[in-house]
Design an enzyme around this catalytic site. Structure first.
Site, PDB file in Angstrom:
ATOM      1  N   LEU A  51      23.812   1.214  -4.675  1.00 39.84           N
ATOM      2  CA  LEU A  51      24.850   2.062  -5.254  1.00 39.84           C
ATOM      3  C   LEU A  51      24.284   2.668  -6.538  1.00 39.84           C
ATOM      4  O   LEU A  51      23.663   1.962  -7.334  1.00 39.84           O
ATOM      5  CB  LEU A  51      26.104   1.252  -5.574  1.00 39.84           C
ATOM      6  CG  LEU A  51      27.262   2.141  -6.027  1.00 39.84           C
ATOM      7  CD1 LEU A  51      27.872   2.872  -4.830  1.00 39.84           C
ATOM      8  CD2 LEU A  51      28.323   1.349  -6.749  1.00 39.84           C
ATOM      9  N   ARG A  68      30.563  10.769  -7.872  1.00 39.88           N
ATOM     10  CA  ARG A  68      30.158   9.765  -6.880  1.00 39.88           C
ATOM     11  C   ARG A  68      31.204   9.655  -5.772  1.00 39.88           C
ATOM     12  O   ARG A  68      30.858   9.492  -4.599  1.00 39.88           O
ATOM     13  CB  ARG A  68      29.935   8.411  -7.563  1.00 39.88           C
ATOM     14  CG  ARG A  68      29.379   7.364  -6.602  1.00 39.88           C
ATOM     15  CD  ARG A  68      28.931   6.112  -7.312  1.00 39.88           C
ATOM     16  NE  ARG A  68      30.047   5.391  -7.919  1.00 39.88           N
ATOM     17  CZ  ARG A  68      29.916   4.349  -8.726  1.00 39.88           C
ATOM     18  NH1 ARG A  68      28.704   3.900  -9.033  1.00 39.88           N
ATOM     19  NH2 ARG A  68      30.964   3.749  -9.238  1.00 39.88           N
ATOM     20  N   LYS A  88      30.153   4.369  -1.780  1.00 38.11           N
ATOM     21  CA  LYS A  88      30.983   3.263  -2.268  1.00 38.11           C
ATOM     22  C   LYS A  88      32.127   3.075  -1.277  1.00 38.11           C
ATOM     23  O   LYS A  88      33.222   3.607  -1.460  1.00 38.11           O
ATOM     24  CB  LYS A  88      31.473   3.580  -3.701  1.00 38.11           C
ATOM     25  CG  LYS A  88      31.882   2.345  -4.496  1.00 38.11           C
ATOM     26  CD  LYS A  88      31.943   2.671  -5.975  1.00 38.11           C
ATOM     27  CE  LYS A  88      32.608   1.590  -6.808  1.00 38.11           C
ATOM     28  NZ  LYS A  88      31.910   0.306  -6.858  1.00 38.11           N
ATOM     29  N   ARG A 134      44.999   2.530  16.528  1.00 37.04           N
ATOM     30  CA  ARG A 134      43.615   2.064  16.400  1.00 37.04           C
ATOM     31  C   ARG A 134      42.708   2.643  17.483  1.00 37.04           C
ATOM     32  O   ARG A 134      42.952   2.464  18.667  1.00 37.04           O
ATOM     33  CB  ARG A 134      43.579   0.529  16.451  1.00 37.04           C
ATOM     34  CG  ARG A 134      42.234  -0.047  16.079  1.00 37.04           C
ATOM     35  CD  ARG A 134      42.258  -1.560  16.091  1.00 37.04           C
ATOM     36  NE  ARG A 134      40.946  -2.103  15.717  1.00 37.04           N
ATOM     37  CZ  ARG A 134      39.894  -2.133  16.530  1.00 37.04           C
ATOM     38  NH1 ARG A 134      39.992  -1.671  17.752  1.00 37.04           N
ATOM     39  NH2 ARG A 134      38.740  -2.616  16.106  1.00 37.04           N
ATOM     40  N   GLU A 155      19.829  -4.710  -5.499  1.00 39.58           N
ATOM     41  CA  GLU A 155      20.855  -4.780  -6.544  1.00 39.58           C
ATOM     42  C   GLU A 155      21.557  -6.125  -6.396  1.00 39.58           C
ATOM     43  O   GLU A 155      21.111  -6.958  -5.618  1.00 39.58           O
ATOM     44  CB  GLU A 155      21.829  -3.601  -6.425  1.00 39.58           C
ATOM     45  CG  GLU A 155      22.545  -3.517  -5.089  1.00 39.58           C
ATOM     46  CD  GLU A 155      23.437  -2.290  -4.943  1.00 39.58           C
ATOM     47  OE1 GLU A 155      23.850  -1.712  -5.953  1.00 39.58           O
ATOM     48  OE2 GLU A 155      23.736  -1.935  -3.791  1.00 39.58           O
ATOM     49  N   HIS A 189      38.311   3.985  17.421  1.00 42.10           N
ATOM     50  CA  HIS A 189      37.181   4.210  16.527  1.00 42.10           C
ATOM     51  C   HIS A 189      37.014   5.679  16.139  1.00 42.10           C
ATOM     52  O   HIS A 189      36.611   5.998  15.028  1.00 42.10           O
ATOM     53  CB  HIS A 189      35.880   3.718  17.174  1.00 42.10           C
ATOM     54  CG  HIS A 189      35.790   2.219  17.238  1.00 42.10           C
ATOM     55  ND1 HIS A 189      36.770   1.440  17.783  1.00 42.10           N
ATOM     56  CD2 HIS A 189      34.824   1.369  16.819  1.00 42.10           C
ATOM     57  CE1 HIS A 189      36.419   0.163  17.700  1.00 42.10           C
ATOM     58  NE2 HIS A 189      35.239   0.094  17.116  1.00 42.10           N
ATOM     59  N   TYR A 196      36.051   3.977  -2.417  1.00 40.11           N
ATOM     60  CA  TYR A 196      36.792   3.606  -3.621  1.00 40.11           C
ATOM     61  C   TYR A 196      35.965   3.895  -4.865  1.00 40.11           C
ATOM     62  O   TYR A 196      34.765   4.173  -4.777  1.00 40.11           O
ATOM     63  CB  TYR A 196      37.212   2.130  -3.580  1.00 40.11           C
ATOM     64  CG  TYR A 196      36.095   1.141  -3.816  1.00 40.11           C
ATOM     65  CD1 TYR A 196      35.123   0.905  -2.854  1.00 40.11           C
ATOM     66  CD2 TYR A 196      36.011   0.435  -5.017  1.00 40.11           C
ATOM     67  CE1 TYR A 196      34.096  -0.005  -3.076  1.00 40.11           C
ATOM     68  CE2 TYR A 196      34.999  -0.488  -5.244  1.00 40.11           C
ATOM     69  CZ  TYR A 196      34.044  -0.693  -4.267  1.00 40.11           C
ATOM     70  OH  TYR A 196      33.038  -1.586  -4.497  1.00 40.11           O
TER      71      TYR A 196
END
Ligand code: PMP
Length: 279
Positions: free
Chosen positions: A202, A52, A146, A100, A178, A102, A33
Protein backbone atom coordinates in the site's frame (compact mmCIF):
# COMPACT_ATOMS: atom_id res chain seq x y z
CA UNK A 1 -23.05 12.40 22.35
CA UNK A 2 -24.57 10.20 19.65
CA UNK A 3 -22.21 9.37 16.93
CA UNK A 4 -23.31 10.54 13.48
CA UNK A 5 -22.64 8.28 10.52
CA UNK A 6 -22.74 9.11 6.81
CA UNK A 7 -24.59 6.28 5.11
CA UNK A 8 -26.36 6.11 1.77
CA UNK A 9 -25.98 9.88 1.27
CA UNK A 10 -27.54 10.86 4.61
CA UNK A 11 -26.21 11.84 8.04
CA UNK A 12 -27.82 9.65 10.68
CA UNK A 13 -27.24 8.10 14.11
CA UNK A 14 -25.42 4.75 14.15
CA UNK A 15 -28.63 2.92 15.18
CA UNK A 16 -30.29 3.95 11.93
CA UNK A 17 -27.60 2.49 9.66
CA UNK A 18 -29.09 -0.55 7.91
CA UNK A 19 -26.57 -2.67 6.01
CA UNK A 20 -28.19 -5.02 3.52
CA UNK A 21 -27.32 -8.74 3.78
CA UNK A 22 -26.80 -8.50 0.01
CA UNK A 23 -24.23 -5.72 0.17
CA UNK A 24 -21.25 -6.86 -1.91
CA UNK A 25 -18.91 -5.52 0.73
CA UNK A 26 -20.47 -7.96 3.18
CA UNK A 27 -20.63 -10.86 0.68
CA UNK A 28 -17.35 -10.49 -1.21
CA UNK A 29 -15.29 -7.77 0.44
CA UNK A 30 -16.01 -6.02 -2.87
CA UNK A 31 -15.11 -2.48 -1.94
CA UNK A 32 -12.48 0.02 -0.92
CA UNK A 33 -11.77 2.21 2.09
CA UNK A 34 -9.67 5.02 3.49
CA UNK A 35 -8.71 5.98 7.02
CA UNK A 36 -8.06 9.70 7.46
CA UNK A 37 -6.28 11.18 10.47
CA UNK A 38 -7.91 14.20 12.06
CA UNK A 39 -5.64 16.60 13.94
CA UNK A 40 -7.14 19.74 15.44
CA UNK A 41 -10.43 19.10 13.62
CA UNK A 42 -8.76 18.97 10.18
CA UNK A 43 -8.27 16.04 7.79
CA UNK A 44 -4.51 15.45 7.57
CA UNK A 45 -3.17 14.98 4.01
CA UNK A 46 -6.74 14.89 2.67
CA UNK A 47 -5.64 15.40 -0.96
CA UNK A 48 -3.37 12.35 -0.88
CA UNK A 49 -6.04 10.14 0.71
CA UNK A 50 -8.66 11.11 -1.89
CA UNK A 51 -6.18 10.53 -4.70
CA UNK A 52 -5.44 7.04 -3.32
CA UNK A 53 -9.19 6.39 -3.03
CA UNK A 54 -9.54 7.36 -6.69
CA UNK A 55 -6.78 4.91 -7.66
CA UNK A 56 -8.31 2.11 -5.55
CA UNK A 57 -11.71 2.72 -7.19
CA UNK A 58 -10.16 2.69 -10.65
CA UNK A 59 -8.32 -0.54 -9.81
CA UNK A 60 -11.58 -2.24 -8.86
CA UNK A 61 -13.54 -0.60 -11.73
CA UNK A 62 -15.76 0.92 -9.06
CA UNK A 63 -17.64 4.15 -9.82
CA UNK A 64 -17.59 7.07 -7.36
CA UNK A 65 -20.88 8.85 -8.20
CA UNK A 66 -20.30 11.49 -5.47
CA UNK A 67 -17.09 12.64 -7.12
CA UNK A 68 -14.02 13.25 -4.96
CA UNK A 69 -15.30 16.75 -4.15
CA UNK A 70 -18.64 15.37 -2.98
CA UNK A 71 -16.89 12.80 -0.78
CA UNK A 72 -14.56 15.41 0.65
CA UNK A 73 -17.46 17.75 1.51
CA UNK A 74 -19.28 14.87 3.22
CA UNK A 75 -16.20 13.90 5.27
CA UNK A 76 -15.65 17.50 6.39
CA UNK A 77 -19.31 17.80 7.40
CA UNK A 78 -19.09 14.47 9.25
CA UNK A 79 -16.09 15.69 11.29
CA UNK A 80 -17.97 18.90 12.11
CA UNK A 81 -21.22 17.15 13.06
CA UNK A 82 -19.30 14.84 15.41
CA UNK A 83 -17.21 17.73 16.74
CA UNK A 84 -14.14 15.55 16.26
CA UNK A 85 -10.83 17.18 17.15
CA UNK A 86 -8.38 14.24 17.42
CA UNK A 87 -9.17 10.92 15.81
CA UNK A 88 -9.92 9.21 12.54
CA UNK A 89 -12.52 9.14 9.80
CA UNK A 90 -13.26 5.70 8.35
CA UNK A 91 -14.78 5.75 4.85
CA UNK A 92 -15.71 2.64 2.90
CA UNK A 93 -17.40 2.24 -0.45
CA UNK A 94 -18.79 -1.05 -1.69
CA UNK A 95 -20.03 -2.00 -5.14
CA UNK A 96 -23.56 -1.90 -3.77
CA UNK A 97 -26.43 -4.23 -3.05
CA UNK A 98 -27.55 -6.96 -5.44
CA UNK A 99 -28.49 -10.68 -5.35
CA UNK A 100 -25.27 -12.64 -4.78
CA UNK A 101 -23.47 -13.23 -8.07
CA UNK A 102 -19.77 -12.79 -8.75
CA UNK A 103 -20.43 -10.70 -11.87
CA UNK A 104 -20.65 -6.94 -11.38
CA UNK A 105 -24.34 -6.13 -10.84
CA UNK A 106 -25.97 -4.05 -13.54
CA UNK A 107 -27.44 -0.86 -12.17
CA UNK A 108 -26.48 -1.31 -8.50
CA UNK A 109 -25.38 1.97 -6.90
CA UNK A 110 -22.18 1.95 -4.81
CA UNK A 111 -22.85 2.24 -1.07
CA UNK A 112 -20.74 4.56 1.06
CA UNK A 113 -20.45 4.46 4.82
CA UNK A 114 -18.35 6.74 6.99
CA UNK A 115 -17.96 7.41 10.68
CA UNK A 116 -15.53 9.14 13.01
CA UNK A 117 -13.79 7.86 16.10
CA UNK A 118 -11.75 9.63 18.74
CA UNK A 119 -8.24 8.20 18.71
CA UNK A 120 -5.31 9.47 20.73
CA UNK A 121 -1.79 9.47 19.32
CA UNK A 122 -0.09 6.17 20.39
CA UNK A 123 2.39 7.95 22.63
CA UNK A 124 3.64 4.92 24.56
CA UNK A 125 4.38 2.78 21.48
CA UNK A 126 6.00 5.77 19.76
CA UNK A 127 8.30 6.29 22.75
CA UNK A 128 9.12 2.68 23.64
CA UNK A 129 8.87 0.94 20.29
CA UNK A 130 7.24 -2.39 19.50
CA UNK A 131 8.32 -6.00 18.97
CA UNK A 132 7.32 -7.60 15.65
CA UNK A 133 7.45 -11.07 14.12
CA UNK A 134 8.02 -11.84 10.44
CA UNK A 135 5.56 -13.83 8.34
CA UNK A 136 5.28 -14.82 4.69
CA UNK A 137 3.18 -12.30 2.74
CA UNK A 138 0.35 -14.43 1.34
CA UNK A 139 -1.76 -11.57 -0.03
CA UNK A 140 -2.83 -11.00 -3.64
CA UNK A 141 -0.82 -8.94 -6.12
CA UNK A 142 -2.76 -5.66 -5.91
CA UNK A 143 -1.79 -4.53 -2.42
CA UNK A 144 -1.60 -0.96 -3.75
CA UNK A 145 -5.43 -0.90 -3.79
CA UNK A 146 -6.91 -0.26 -0.37
CA UNK A 147 -9.63 -2.93 -0.52
CA UNK A 148 -11.91 -4.37 2.12
CA UNK A 149 -10.32 -7.79 1.53
CA UNK A 150 -8.07 -7.78 4.59
CA UNK A 151 -8.25 -11.44 5.58
CA UNK A 152 -4.52 -12.14 5.14
CA UNK A 153 -3.74 -8.95 7.10
CA UNK A 154 -6.16 -9.98 9.86
CA UNK A 155 -4.61 -13.45 10.13
CA UNK A 156 -1.10 -11.98 10.22
CA UNK A 157 -1.94 -9.45 12.93
CA UNK A 158 -3.62 -12.14 15.05
CA UNK A 159 -0.67 -14.51 14.66
CA UNK A 160 1.65 -11.69 15.74
CA UNK A 161 -0.48 -11.07 18.84
CA UNK A 162 -0.65 -14.81 19.61
CA UNK A 163 3.16 -14.82 19.53
CA UNK A 164 3.40 -11.84 21.89
CA UNK A 165 4.30 -9.26 19.23
CA UNK A 166 2.60 -6.00 18.31
CA UNK A 167 2.62 -6.51 14.54
CA UNK A 168 3.68 -8.82 11.72
CA UNK A 169 6.25 -7.69 9.16
CA UNK A 170 5.46 -9.44 5.89
CA UNK A 171 7.93 -10.74 3.31
CA UNK A 172 7.69 -12.37 -0.10
CA UNK A 173 10.41 -14.99 -0.38
CA UNK A 174 12.66 -13.03 1.98
CA UNK A 175 11.94 -9.54 0.56
CA UNK A 176 10.23 -7.34 3.16
CA UNK A 177 7.08 -5.72 1.78
CA UNK A 178 5.20 -4.00 4.62
CA UNK A 179 3.47 -4.88 7.89
CA UNK A 180 -0.09 -6.11 8.41
CA UNK A 181 -1.32 -2.51 8.69
CA UNK A 182 1.59 -0.16 8.06
CA UNK A 183 4.70 0.40 5.94
CA UNK A 184 8.15 -0.65 7.12
CA UNK A 185 11.39 1.34 6.95
CA UNK A 186 14.89 0.49 8.11
CA UNK A 187 18.03 2.56 8.60
CA UNK A 188 21.45 1.15 7.70
CA UNK A 189 24.64 3.24 7.82
CA UNK A 190 22.59 6.44 7.88
CA UNK A 191 20.44 5.56 4.84
CA UNK A 192 16.68 5.11 5.08
CA UNK A 193 15.39 2.10 3.10
CA UNK A 194 11.81 1.15 2.24
CA UNK A 195 10.08 -1.02 -0.36
CA UNK A 196 9.38 0.82 -3.64
CA UNK A 197 5.78 1.91 -4.23
CA UNK A 198 4.66 -0.86 -6.59
CA UNK A 199 1.76 -3.36 -6.55
CA UNK A 200 3.17 -5.28 -3.56
CA UNK A 201 2.56 -2.60 -0.93
CA UNK A 202 0.00 0.00 0.00
CA UNK A 203 1.38 3.40 -0.92
CA UNK A 204 1.08 4.76 2.59
CA UNK A 205 0.37 8.43 3.05
CA UNK A 206 2.53 8.44 6.20
CA UNK A 207 5.26 6.68 4.21
CA UNK A 208 5.22 9.53 1.67
CA UNK A 209 5.19 12.18 4.42
CA UNK A 210 8.13 10.47 6.16
CA UNK A 211 10.19 10.31 2.95
CA UNK A 212 9.44 14.01 2.34
CA UNK A 213 10.54 14.89 5.91
CA UNK A 214 13.71 12.83 5.42
CA UNK A 215 14.57 14.77 2.24
CA UNK A 216 14.10 18.10 4.02
CA UNK A 217 16.24 16.87 6.93
CA UNK A 218 18.90 15.68 4.43
CA UNK A 219 18.62 12.08 5.57
CA UNK A 220 19.46 9.99 2.48
CA UNK A 221 16.76 7.52 1.47
CA UNK A 222 16.41 4.76 -1.09
CA UNK A 223 13.11 3.17 -2.13
CA UNK A 224 14.50 -0.27 -2.86
CA UNK A 225 13.53 -3.76 -1.75
CA UNK A 226 15.44 -5.04 1.28
CA UNK A 227 15.70 -8.54 2.71
CA UNK A 228 14.81 -10.12 6.03
CA UNK A 229 18.55 -10.37 6.75
CA UNK A 230 18.87 -6.62 6.20
CA UNK A 231 15.98 -6.08 8.61
CA UNK A 232 17.68 -8.26 11.25
CA UNK A 233 20.98 -6.39 10.73
CA UNK A 234 19.41 -2.90 10.56
CA UNK A 235 20.64 -0.10 12.82
CA UNK A 236 17.05 1.12 13.20
CA UNK A 237 13.61 0.09 12.00
CA UNK A 238 10.14 1.57 12.25
CA UNK A 239 6.62 1.37 10.86
CA UNK A 240 4.62 4.25 9.40
CA UNK A 241 0.85 4.59 9.26
CA UNK A 242 -2.06 6.93 9.76
CA UNK A 243 -2.72 5.87 13.34
CA UNK A 244 0.75 4.58 14.34
CA UNK A 245 2.51 7.62 12.80
CA UNK A 246 6.21 6.70 13.14
CA UNK A 247 6.51 3.83 15.62
CA UNK A 248 9.95 2.29 16.26
CA UNK A 249 10.46 -1.47 15.88
CA UNK A 250 12.77 -2.54 18.70
CA UNK A 251 12.74 -6.32 18.21
CA UNK A 252 12.22 -8.66 15.24
CA UNK A 253 11.52 -12.35 15.88
CA UNK A 254 12.87 -11.95 19.40
CA UNK A 255 16.15 -10.32 18.33
CA UNK A 256 16.99 -6.73 19.18
CA UNK A 257 17.08 -4.16 16.38
CA UNK A 258 20.27 -2.12 16.80
CA UNK A 259 20.63 -1.23 20.47
CA UNK A 260 17.07 -2.38 21.19
CA UNK A 261 16.03 1.25 21.73
CA UNK A 262 14.47 3.66 19.22
CA UNK A 263 17.37 4.98 17.10
CA UNK A 264 18.47 8.58 16.46
CA UNK A 265 17.15 8.88 12.89
CA UNK A 266 13.80 7.42 13.96
CA UNK A 267 13.62 9.96 16.81
CA UNK A 268 14.57 12.79 14.46
CA UNK A 269 11.83 11.82 11.99
CA UNK A 270 9.32 11.54 14.84
CA UNK A 271 10.20 15.09 15.90
CA UNK A 272 9.84 16.36 12.32
CA UNK A 273 6.50 14.57 12.01
CA UNK A 274 5.26 16.08 15.25
CA UNK A 275 6.24 19.53 13.97
CA UNK A 276 4.44 18.85 10.67
CA UNK A 277 1.19 18.18 12.56
CA UNK A 278 1.71 21.20 14.78
CA UNK A 279 2.88 19.44 17.98
N1 PMP B 1 0.12 -0.80 4.65
C1 PMP B 1 -1.05 -1.36 5.02
C2 PMP B 1 -1.29 -2.80 4.70
C3 PMP B 1 -2.02 -0.59 5.68
O1 PMP B 1 -3.20 -1.13 6.04
C4 PMP B 1 -1.73 0.77 5.98
C5 PMP B 1 -2.78 1.64 6.64
N2 PMP B 1 -2.91 1.44 8.02
C6 PMP B 1 -0.48 1.29 5.63
C7 PMP B 1 0.42 0.48 4.93
C8 PMP B 1 -0.09 2.71 5.94
O2 PMP B 1 -0.78 3.61 5.11
P1 PMP B 1 -1.14 5.07 5.63
O3 PMP B 1 0.12 5.72 6.01
O4 PMP B 1 -1.76 5.71 4.44
O5 PMP B 1 -2.07 4.91 6.78
Amino acid sequence: MTSIYWYDNAFLPEEEVRISPHDRGYNFGDGIYEVFRVYGGNLFEAEAHFERLRLSAAGLKLALPWGLDGLRAAMIELVERNELKEGIVYLQITRGTAPRNHLFPAGAAPVALAYTREVARPVQAMEQGIPVVTLEDIRWLHCNYKTLNLLANVLAKQEAADRGAADAVLHRGGIVTESSASNVMIVKDGVLLTHPPDNLILHGITRAVTLRLARVAEIPSDERPFTLDELYAADEAFVTGTTVEITPIVAVDGRKVGSGEPGPITLRLQREFAAAIGR
